[in-house]
Motif scaffolding. Structure first.
Motif, PDB file in Angstrom:
ATOM      1  N   UNK A 444      14.803   5.853   0.262  1.00  0.00           N
ATOM      2  CA  UNK A 444      15.730   7.089   0.939  1.00  0.00           C
ATOM      3  C   UNK A 444      14.358   8.368   1.602  1.00  0.00           C
ATOM      4  N   UNK A 445      13.511   8.153   0.804  1.00  0.00           N
ATOM      5  CA  UNK A 445      11.951   8.569   1.634  1.00  0.00           C
ATOM      6  C   UNK A 445      11.545   8.159   2.556  1.00  0.00           C
ATOM      7  N   UNK A 446      11.536   6.332   2.821  1.00  0.00           N
ATOM      8  CA  UNK A 446      11.274   6.355   3.315  1.00  0.00           C
ATOM      9  C   UNK A 446      11.948   6.098   5.073  1.00  0.00           C
ATOM     10  N   UNK A 447      13.068   6.277   4.408  1.00  0.00           N
ATOM     11  CA  UNK A 447      14.403   6.579   5.566  1.00  0.00           C
ATOM     12  C   UNK A 447      13.651   7.772   6.352  1.00  0.00           C
ATOM     13  N   UNK A 448      13.892   8.849   5.640  1.00  0.00           N
ATOM     14  CA  UNK A 448      13.284  10.822   5.958  1.00  0.00           C
ATOM     15  C   UNK A 448      12.249  10.487   6.829  1.00  0.00           C
ATOM     16  N   UNK A 449      11.194   9.435   6.581  1.00  0.00           N
ATOM     17  CA  UNK A 449      10.045   9.017   7.541  1.00  0.00           C
ATOM     18  C   UNK A 449      10.278   7.984   8.366  1.00  0.00           C
ATOM     19  N   UNK A 450      10.915   7.223   8.273  1.00  0.00           N
ATOM     20  CA  UNK A 450      11.285   6.402   9.780  1.00  0.00           C
ATOM     21  C   UNK A 450      12.152   7.652  11.322  1.00  0.00           C
ATOM     22  N   UNK A 455       4.171   7.173  11.075  1.00  0.00           N
ATOM     23  CA  UNK A 455       4.379   5.351  10.653  1.00  0.00           C
ATOM     24  C   UNK A 455       1.986   5.943  10.193  1.00  0.00           C
ATOM     25  N   UNK A 456       2.049   4.474   9.803  1.00  0.00           N
ATOM     26  CA  UNK A 456       1.360   4.768   8.981  1.00  0.00           C
ATOM     27  C   UNK A 456       0.031   4.412  10.090  1.00  0.00           C
ATOM     28  N   UNK A 457      -0.662   4.511   9.555  1.00  0.00           N
ATOM     29  CA  UNK A 457      -1.901   4.740  10.241  1.00  0.00           C
ATOM     30  C   UNK A 457      -2.099   3.376  11.523  1.00  0.00           C
ATOM     31  N   UNK A 458      -1.896   1.982  11.385  1.00  0.00           N
ATOM     32  CA  UNK A 458      -2.003   1.042  12.104  1.00  0.00           C
ATOM     33  C   UNK A 458      -0.363   0.996  12.713  1.00  0.00           C
ATOM     34  N   UNK A 459      -0.095   2.523  12.961  1.00  0.00           N
ATOM     35  CA  UNK A 459       1.417   2.488  13.311  1.00  0.00           C
ATOM     36  C   UNK A 459       2.721   1.513  13.528  1.00  0.00           C
ATOM     37  N   UNK A 469       0.227   4.034  -2.424  1.00  0.00           N
ATOM     38  CA  UNK A 469      -1.033   3.569  -1.762  1.00  0.00           C
ATOM     39  C   UNK A 469      -1.454   5.321  -1.174  1.00  0.00           C
ATOM     40  N   UNK A 470      -0.572   5.272   0.243  1.00  0.00           N
ATOM     41  CA  UNK A 470      -0.927   6.520   1.138  1.00  0.00           C
ATOM     42  C   UNK A 470      -1.028   7.984  -0.098  1.00  0.00           C
ATOM     43  N   UNK A 471       0.095   8.286  -1.105  1.00  0.00           N
ATOM     44  CA  UNK A 471       0.004   9.650  -1.755  1.00  0.00           C
ATOM     45  C   UNK A 471      -0.551   9.549  -2.045  1.00  0.00           C
ATOM     46  N   UNK A 472      -1.442   8.478  -3.154  1.00  0.00           N
ATOM     47  CA  UNK A 472      -2.133   7.849  -3.813  1.00  0.00           C
ATOM     48  C   UNK A 472      -3.423   8.971  -3.225  1.00  0.00           C
ATOM     49  N   UNK A 473      -4.175   8.257  -1.958  1.00  0.00           N
ATOM     50  CA  UNK A 473      -5.123   8.645  -1.467  1.00  0.00           C
ATOM     51  C   UNK A 473      -5.387   9.651  -1.146  1.00  0.00           C
ATOM     52  N   UNK A 474      -4.842  10.007  -0.790  1.00  0.00           N
ATOM     53  CA  UNK A 474      -4.214  11.606   0.267  1.00  0.00           C
ATOM     54  C   UNK A 474      -4.475  12.667  -0.602  1.00  0.00           C
ATOM     55  N   UNK A 514       5.240  17.138   4.549  1.00  0.00           N
ATOM     56  CA  UNK A 514       4.017  17.934   4.762  1.00  0.00           C
ATOM     57  C   UNK A 514       2.405  16.524   4.229  1.00  0.00           C
ATOM     58  N   UNK A 515       2.717  15.908   3.470  1.00  0.00           N
ATOM     59  CA  UNK A 515       1.417  14.990   3.263  1.00  0.00           C
ATOM     60  C   UNK A 515       1.531  14.148   3.907  1.00  0.00           C
ATOM     61  N   UNK A 516       2.126  14.120   4.673  1.00  0.00           N
ATOM     62  CA  UNK A 516       2.211  13.283   6.327  1.00  0.00           C
ATOM     63  C   UNK A 516       2.205  14.227   7.816  1.00  0.00           C
ATOM     64  N   UNK A 517       2.499  14.863   7.840  1.00  0.00           N
ATOM     65  CA  UNK A 517       2.553  15.835   8.678  1.00  0.00           C
ATOM     66  C   UNK A 517       2.788  17.752   8.924  1.00  0.00           C
ATOM     67  N   UNK A 518       2.601  18.329   9.455  1.00  0.00           N
ATOM     68  CA  UNK A 518       2.815  19.692   9.292  1.00  0.00           C
ATOM     69  C   UNK A 518       3.646  19.852   9.625  1.00  0.00           C
ATOM     70  N   UNK A 519       4.365  19.066  10.291  1.00  0.00           N
ATOM     71  CA  UNK A 519       5.782  19.420  11.898  1.00  0.00           C
ATOM     72  C   UNK A 519       6.703  19.579  10.700  1.00  0.00           C
TER      73      UNK A 519
END
Length: 659
Positions: A444-450, A455-459, A469-474, A514-519
């Motif tokens: 469900x959270x992946x669908x929100x991001x889509x 997207x991830x750094x590689x687009x 992995x992204x949340x753990x590092x961020x 907000x972890x992925x974008x301030x928008x």
């Protein structure tokens, strides 16, 4: 190497001890197939145990492994359920068969693993993220909605249901755009129009994103064969024995690919055995035309352990593919005649209760010898209506008109849903862990991001692993809180607090985003807040249980013909249903001559113009539906249609009851 393998009487005895009840043995026609190691077709009637004889052959070949040349065995079927049955019955006896170099799986998994993914990886230098039609349709739908006004959009808007048309555009091996995987060319590569270029660019972008439709896997497989034809020989050497169960369910692109790989115009290094029943081909998209061409060598299983003689005599009339050798021999020891319940508009709701009373009567007199062994079901070909006008039209009957509580079984666990709450309701309840719920919440959270195009750094879009992995590092503190939330939400869902969990996730979603974008969230807001469509009550754990007729100690499932294919019932009630127009709207009209027993289907097709497809489709549905029960077949037909078309029916073969 194949010529050196021989299957002995001792081998067959070994398989019988594992697969058959004590004292039972395979008859000669089954032993003929078990021993045969040539390329051939096995045509088997309903209930003949075709999968069992395949399992017998596999059990025996397991004892011959490893083969001297290092080759293996390939076993394919159309559905995961069929593969699961194979694994359940013989895996513990066959450790070598379920390991390299052998492969047992669905046709889709085989194409993915051996053709599509290797070619995609070679072409794009990365693996696809997911091969899944639901996710593909979601992404294609977003491209459709963002199409600018142009010649391409104008062309698309001229098509029926343009969004679905756009989602169903596929490439053929020559990069033409076609209508669906097996459809005709709608935009030619040679034409090189701007419309073709626009849609090709979009299709390529989606392909490169790593999200593939199931059909894309076959497109990539065909390209692999086109550019690297030696892969065919490699696969033939890898799999010297190829067995395809339920062959009649393969679609054209699946059938053609298997033929290229393992028949190879008769030049294959592999033996290739296809197993099934042409008369039960209701799953492929080629509704009426036939794609399965017979081999030179055909073996047959004509004895049905499932069907009684009264039922098998009826089912024979509805077989589409017959030869001089075709017959269905009912071996089940039950003498109940098939019944026809004749009803009128005022007695529609009495059909299932009357059927239930008949069940009780036959149970009490001992006629239903399989009552405690197999379930009883009520089935129909066409189940629901799309419009209220059709639902209100008394001349049009579908399953929902016979049983008002029926709802299509669309609440089974999937990977993708149209609203957040569905992810919380429809997880795999057969697994006694929190993992299915955790996966659904993450999806469900992946669908929100889509939906937010985050997207991830590689687009590329996030996977569950990349997300974690992204949340753990961020932000490791946020990661710990997120993990704890998912655990608590999973526990809450187990405890039935779905609405509370839903409210908490809605409140948490902006923080997560907000972890992925301030928008702020925008395009996903409706997905997050929308309630589940078509669910009547919040606290229903299993919505599909509404499709159960209950009377005292009896519970009878109400479902479709498609849903029961391959099943064995003690008793089956087949409800005729409205479908299209032409040579009648119901089975009792289209198949009137087969009910009466005066013509074969071939004769009917020859005498009735312009209704070829409808008759064939109706025939297949009736054949599958009528061949489910071991003891009692019952069919409901409206009084008007019965009097008009079936009044001369043979009452020595049918019991007619007016309700």
């Amino acid at each position: 190497m194949l010529q050196e393998i021989s299957i002995t009487d001792d081998d067959i005895l070994y398989s019988e001890k594992i697969l058959l009840p004590e004292g039972k043995t395979f008859d000669d026609e089954r032993k003929d197939f078990i021993r045969n190691l040539n390329t051939l077709d096995l045509q088997a009637v309903p209930g003949s145990g075709k999968t069992t004889v395949l399992l017998a052959k596999l059990l025996i070949l397991e004892r011959k492994l490893p083969f001297a040349d290092g080759s293996g065995i390939l076993v394919l079927s159309h559905t995961n359920a069929a593969i699961d049955e194979i694994k359940y019955k013989i895996q513990k006896h066959c450790p070598k068969l379920f390991s390299y170099p052998n492969f047992i799986g669905t046709i889709q998994s085989f194409v993915d693993d051996f053709l599509a993914i290797p070619f995609y990886t070679s072409k794009f230098k990365k693996k696809p993220i997911r091969i899944d039609s639901e996710i593909f349709d979601e992404i294609a739908g977003s491209y459709y909605r963002n199409l600018p006004n142009s010649g391409a959009k104008n062309w698309l808007n001229q098509q029926h249901n343009p969004e679905d048309f756009f989602k169903n555009l596929r490439f053929d091996v020559n990069l033409n755009l076609i209508k669906g995987m097996n459809g005709e060319i709608c935009l030619s590569r040679e034409n090189n129009s701007q419309t073709y270029k626009t849609f090709t660019t979009i299709k390529t972008k989606i392909l490169k994103s790593g999200f593939l439709h199931y059909d894309d896997a076959y497109f990539l497989a065909e390209l692999y064969l086109k550019y690297f034809p030696d892969i065919k020989n490699i696969l033939q050497k890898r799999f010297s024995n190829v067995y395809v169960d339920e062959m009649q369910d393969m679609d054209t692109h699946q059938y053609d690919l298997l033929e290229k790989l393992f028949f190879d115009q008769g030049n294959s290094l592999s033996i290739f055995q296809r197993i099934g029943d042409k008369n039960q081909a209701i799953y492929n998209s080629v509704k009426a035309s036939e794609i399965w061409s017979d081999r030179l060598e055909i073996l047959r299983l004509s004895g049905s352990q499932r069907l009684s003689k009264p039922i098998s005599d009826i089912v024979c009339n509805f077989a589409l593919h017959t030869t001089d050798e075709f017959e269905i021999v009912g071996l089940n020891d039950c003498e109940i005649k098939p019944h026809i319940l004749v009803f009128d508009n005022s007695s529609i709701e009495d059909i299932i209760p009357h059927f239930t009373q008949l069940l009780r009567t036959f149970k009490e007199d001992g006629s239903l010898i399989d009552f405690d062994k197999y379930p009883t079901k009520v089935i129909a070909w066409n189940t629901e209506w799309k419009t209220q006008a059709d639902l209100d039209n008394i001349t049009k009957l579908r399953l929902v008109d016979y049983f008002n509580g029926f709802k299509k079984d669309n609440q089974k666990p999937k990977q993708d849903y149209n609203c957040l709450k569905s992810y919380l309701l429809f997880y795999d309840k057969n697994k006694l862990t929190l993992e299915p719920i955790r996966k659904n919440i993450l999806n469900a959270f992946l669908k929100i991001l889509r939906l937010e195009n985050l997207n991830s750094e590689d687009g590329r879009t996030y996977t569950k692993k990349k997300l974690i992995d992204f949340i753990k590092q961020k932000d490791f503190t946020f990661y710990e809180q997120f993990s704890l939330n998912i655990y608590n939400w999973s526990i809450g869902i187990i405890k039935g607090k779905t609405n509370g969990v839903w409210d908490e996730i809605k409140e948490f979603a902006p923080t997560f985003s907000n972890i992925f974008s301030p928008t702020p969230l925008s395009t996903s807001l409706n997905f997050i807040s929308a309630d589940v469509e078509d669910i009547l009550m919040e606290n229903v754990e299993e919505p599909e249980t509404t499709n159960i007729y209950k009377e005292a100690d009896l519970e009878i499932e109400i479902t479709s013909v498609h849903a029961v294919k391959g099943q064995t019932h003690c008793a089956t009630l087949y409800l005729e249903s409205f479908f299209d127009r032409g040579y009648g709207n119901y089975e009792s009209e289209r198949l009137r001559n087969q009910f009466i027993g005066t013509q074969t289907i071939t004769q009917t097709l020859a005498t009735i113009p312009n209704s070829h497809d409808k008759i064939i489709q109706s025939t297949k549905m009736a054949y599958v539906g009528f061949s489910r029960p071991t003891n009692f077949l019952c069919i409901a037909i409206h009084k008007v249609r019965f009097n008009n078309h079936l009044s001369g029916i043979d009452r020595d073969k049918w019991e007619i009851i007016e309700i």
